[in-house]
Write a protein that holds these residues in place. Structure first.
Motif, PDB file in Angstrom:
ATOM      1  N   ILE A 166     -48.740 -20.055 -37.143  1.00  0.00           N
ATOM      2  CA  ILE A 166     -49.254 -20.659 -38.367  1.00  0.00           C
ATOM      3  C   ILE A 166     -48.866 -19.761 -39.543  1.00  0.00           C
ATOM      4  O   ILE A 166     -49.084 -18.542 -39.512  1.00  0.00           O
ATOM      5  CB  ILE A 166     -50.790 -20.791 -38.305  1.00  0.00           C
ATOM      6  N   LYS A 167     -48.289 -20.364 -40.557  1.00  0.00           N
ATOM      7  CA  LYS A 167     -47.869 -19.589 -41.732  1.00  0.00           C
ATOM      8  C   LYS A 167     -49.010 -19.586 -42.756  1.00  0.00           C
ATOM      9  O   LYS A 167     -49.260 -20.596 -43.409  1.00  0.00           O
ATOM     10  CB  LYS A 167     -46.588 -20.184 -42.312  1.00  0.00           C
ATOM     11  N   LEU A 168     -49.689 -18.454 -42.850  1.00  0.00           N
ATOM     12  CA  LEU A 168     -50.816 -18.333 -43.774  1.00  0.00           C
ATOM     13  C   LEU A 168     -50.313 -18.189 -45.209  1.00  0.00           C
ATOM     14  O   LEU A 168     -49.359 -17.451 -45.478  1.00  0.00           O
ATOM     15  CB  LEU A 168     -51.677 -17.128 -43.402  1.00  0.00           C
ATOM     16  N   ASN A 169     -50.954 -18.894 -46.109  1.00  0.00           N
ATOM     17  CA  ASN A 169     -50.595 -18.839 -47.520  1.00  0.00           C
ATOM     18  C   ASN A 169     -51.012 -17.478 -48.094  1.00  0.00           C
ATOM     19  O   ASN A 169     -52.158 -17.061 -47.921  1.00  0.00           O
ATOM     20  CB  ASN A 169     -51.307 -19.964 -48.280  1.00  0.00           C
ATOM     21  N   PRO A 170     -50.102 -16.759 -48.761  1.00  0.00           N
ATOM     22  CA  PRO A 170     -50.473 -15.467 -49.344  1.00  0.00           C
ATOM     23  C   PRO A 170     -51.562 -15.580 -50.405  1.00  0.00           C
ATOM     24  O   PRO A 170     -52.265 -14.620 -50.698  1.00  0.00           O
ATOM     25  CB  PRO A 170     -49.157 -14.950 -49.944  1.00  0.00           C
ATOM     26  N   ILE A 171     -51.696 -16.795 -50.980  1.00  0.00           N
ATOM     27  CA  ILE A 171     -52.786 -17.047 -51.930  1.00  0.00           C
ATOM     28  C   ILE A 171     -53.769 -18.010 -51.260  1.00  0.00           C
ATOM     29  O   ILE A 171     -53.531 -19.219 -51.202  1.00  0.00           O
ATOM     30  CB  ILE A 171     -52.246 -17.671 -53.241  1.00  0.00           C
ATOM     31  N   PRO A 172     -54.884 -17.501 -50.697  1.00  0.00           N
ATOM     32  CA  PRO A 172     -55.835 -18.362 -49.983  1.00  0.00           C
ATOM     33  C   PRO A 172     -56.397 -19.443 -50.897  1.00  0.00           C
ATOM     34  O   PRO A 172     -56.413 -19.281 -52.123  1.00  0.00           O
ATOM     35  CB  PRO A 172     -56.928 -17.375 -49.547  1.00  0.00           C
ATOM     36  N   PRO A 173     -56.869 -20.563 -50.298  1.00  0.00           N
ATOM     37  CA  PRO A 173     -56.942 -20.777 -48.845  1.00  0.00           C
ATOM     38  C   PRO A 173     -55.668 -21.422 -48.279  1.00  0.00           C
ATOM     39  O   PRO A 173     -54.956 -22.122 -48.996  1.00  0.00           O
ATOM     40  CB  PRO A 173     -58.117 -21.759 -48.728  1.00  0.00           C
ATOM     41  N   THR A 174     -55.433 -21.172 -47.006  1.00  0.00           N
ATOM     42  CA  THR A 174     -54.389 -21.888 -46.270  1.00  0.00           C
ATOM     43  C   THR A 174     -54.955 -23.249 -45.883  1.00  0.00           C
ATOM     44  O   THR A 174     -56.018 -23.323 -45.256  1.00  0.00           O
ATOM     45  CB  THR A 174     -53.974 -21.116 -45.006  1.00  0.00           C
ATOM     46  N   LYS A 175     -54.261 -24.313 -46.269  1.00  0.00           N
ATOM     47  CA  LYS A 175     -54.765 -25.676 -46.044  1.00  0.00           C
ATOM     48  C   LYS A 175     -54.052 -26.307 -44.845  1.00  0.00           C
ATOM     49  O   LYS A 175     -52.829 -26.396 -44.849  1.00  0.00           O
ATOM     50  CB  LYS A 175     -54.573 -26.527 -47.298  1.00  0.00           C
ATOM     51  N   ILE A 176     -54.840 -26.734 -43.853  1.00  0.00           N
ATOM     52  CA  ILE A 176     -54.286 -27.323 -42.627  1.00  0.00           C
ATOM     53  C   ILE A 176     -54.843 -28.727 -42.441  1.00  0.00           C
ATOM     54  O   ILE A 176     -56.068 -28.926 -42.401  1.00  0.00           O
ATOM     55  CB  ILE A 176     -54.632 -26.459 -41.391  1.00  0.00           C
ATOM     56  N   MET A 177     -53.943 -29.713 -42.345  1.00  0.00           N
ATOM     57  CA  MET A 177     -54.327 -31.098 -42.054  1.00  0.00           C
ATOM     58  C   MET A 177     -54.104 -31.396 -40.578  1.00  0.00           C
ATOM     59  O   MET A 177     -53.021 -31.115 -40.052  1.00  0.00           O
ATOM     60  CB  MET A 177     -53.458 -32.078 -42.856  1.00  0.00           C
TER      61      MET A 177
END
Length: 447
Positions: free
Chosen positions: A95-106
């Motif tokens: 999972i590629k986490l966004n460096p600027i939270p939040p990471t949005k997952i659908m």
């Protein structure tokens, strides 16, 4: 799930081992049998064609025909090609986490594929990685969907965003993302409604959610039990939404495994996680090489070690290591070890990760035996647990009556503890040249 495929592939390998030498003819025959095994496992025919072509080309090379161990090289070629069709590069599956939270997952998929439960499992995965998670109930059509997600949230102690008043999935998703930013959440998991890929209105709703919140990941949740149907649906979802990955559920079922072996090749998107049971901890990150080893019955020791590390606390492992050095284990320690094993899952799930057991299908392991052992130990006095040598005939009869077992079972348990301590003593003798047994090495026995 891969029991039948594992059995058929290993029959091919045994036949090759029985050959005096490999020739073009018997390699072609072996490849033909591999093709039939894959087709019977409900693997997509285009995937089978590509796989078989690659195996045959490599197997007919001089390296195999002239090798002293051609059978082993053939097995390695099959293994490597399975890894390739499962995804090859495991970095894609992360999972590629966004460096600027939040990471949005659908999470998207058909109704009944296990999206809501998967949302909870995914939340637990991020929890273990020290992330603050928000679950979003964005299924406005299924009456119990919000309730189910809220129950999972309470179990996990994770916040759940729900709005029972609004009837617009896009608005709810937007509001949830705004709340996540204000609450400094690391990850937002949006549980969307299940829908048929041919339902234009509902698919447009997903497209609108995507365009509105710009998710970092769109994960298609596929029921592995549905075989090629899951692959075809995933392909359509990908064409309409541009999914970033796949989560396969019910991998512990008895389907033929064709979806797992086809979905990456057909969609071009990596499998990121697999669900291996109903419990929230029955969820694994997907690694193509590990899955290929399981399919071929080679086990998956790396995953087993990771499960043990999750289940066994560092402090407890150190305590046991110290105790072994000084005076050996007692029944309190045995009880503690059993609790650790139970946290890892059932004996059946653990055995399937060991070489020789993987892919064997139903392994009849009686987990109720653990309960009988627990009952015996719980029927002992504190003194009896710490010093088994005081267990005379009358004490054993009392313990057997109290635990609903027999004196013979009590005797067997005493013998098991004695054997464990004898094994530890032999282990210590290997280090007779040292003044003290290496505690780190002992600690690793329990990790």
């Amino acid at each position: 799930m891969f029991a039948t495929l594992n059995e058929k592939l290993n029959a091919v390998f045994r036949k090759i081992k029985g050959q005096a030498r490999l020739t073009e003819d018997n390699i072609r025959d072996a490849v033909k049998q591999v093709r039939l095994a894959l087709l019977e496992a409900d693997v997509n025919y285009k995937v089978v064609k590509k796989f078989v072509s690659a195996v045959q080309e490599k197997a007919l090379g001089e390296e195999v025909l002239k090798s002293l161990t051609p059978d082993q090289i053939f097995i390695k070629i099959v293994h490597d090609e399975i890894v390739e069709i499962l995804g090859g590069d495991e970095s894609e599956a992360k999972i590629k986490l966004n460096p600027i939270p939040p990471t949005k997952i659908m999470l998207v998929g058909l109704q009944g594929s296990g999206k809501t439960t998967t949302a909870g499992k995914l939340a637990r995965f991020f929890q273990k990685n020290k992330k603050d998670v928000l679950l979003v109930a964005d299924d406005i059509y299924r009456p119990a969907a919000i309730d189910q997600l809220e129950v999972l949230g309470k179990q996990l102690k994770v916040d759940v965003f729900a709005d029972r008043e609004k009837n617009d999935a896009v608005t709810i998703a937007n509001d949830a993302v705004k709340y996540a930013k204000s609450a400094a959440k690391d990850v937002v998991i949006i549980d969307t409604a299940g829908r048929l890929h041919i339902d234009e209105n509902l698919m447009n709703e997903l497209i609108n959610i995507k365009n509105s919140i710009q998710p970092d990941e769109i994960l298609f949740v596929a029921d592995a039990m549905t075989g090629q149907d899951a692959v075809n649906v995933a392909k359509t979802f990908n064409e309409m939404l541009g999914i970033t990955g796949v989560i396969l559920t019910k991998l512990d079922g008895d389907a033929r495994g064709g979806a797992a072996l086809s979905i990456r090749e057909v969609t071009g998107k990596p499998i990121k996680f697999v669900g291996t049971g109903e419990k929230l901890d029955a969820f694994e990150q997907f690694y193509p090489d590990r899955m290929a080893s399981r399919i071929l019955g080679m086990g998956d020791i790396v995953t087993l070690v990771e499960m043990a590390q999750d289940a066994i606390e560092e402090g407890e492992a150190e305590r046991l290591a110290d105790k072994i050095q000084k005076k050996g284990l007692d029944f309190n320690d045995m009880l503690q070890q059993m609790k650790m094993i139970k946290r890892m899952g059932s004996f059946e799930s653990i055995l399937k990760l060991l070489p020789g057991f993987s892919g064997m299908g139903q392994i009849n392991v009686d987990d109720s035996q653990l309960k009988r052992i627990e009952a015996i130990i719980n029927s002992m006095t504190p003194q009896e647990r710490t010093n088994y040598k005081i267990l005379n005939a009358s004490r054993k009869r009392r313990i057997a009556r109290g635990s609903g077992t027999s004196v013979a079972e009590v005797n067997r348990l005493v013998q098991q503890l004695q054997q464990m301590n004898k094994m530890m003593k032999r282990f210590k003798k290997q280090f007779a040249g040292k003044n003290k047994l290496d505690k780190n090495m002992l600690k690793n026995l329990f990790r």
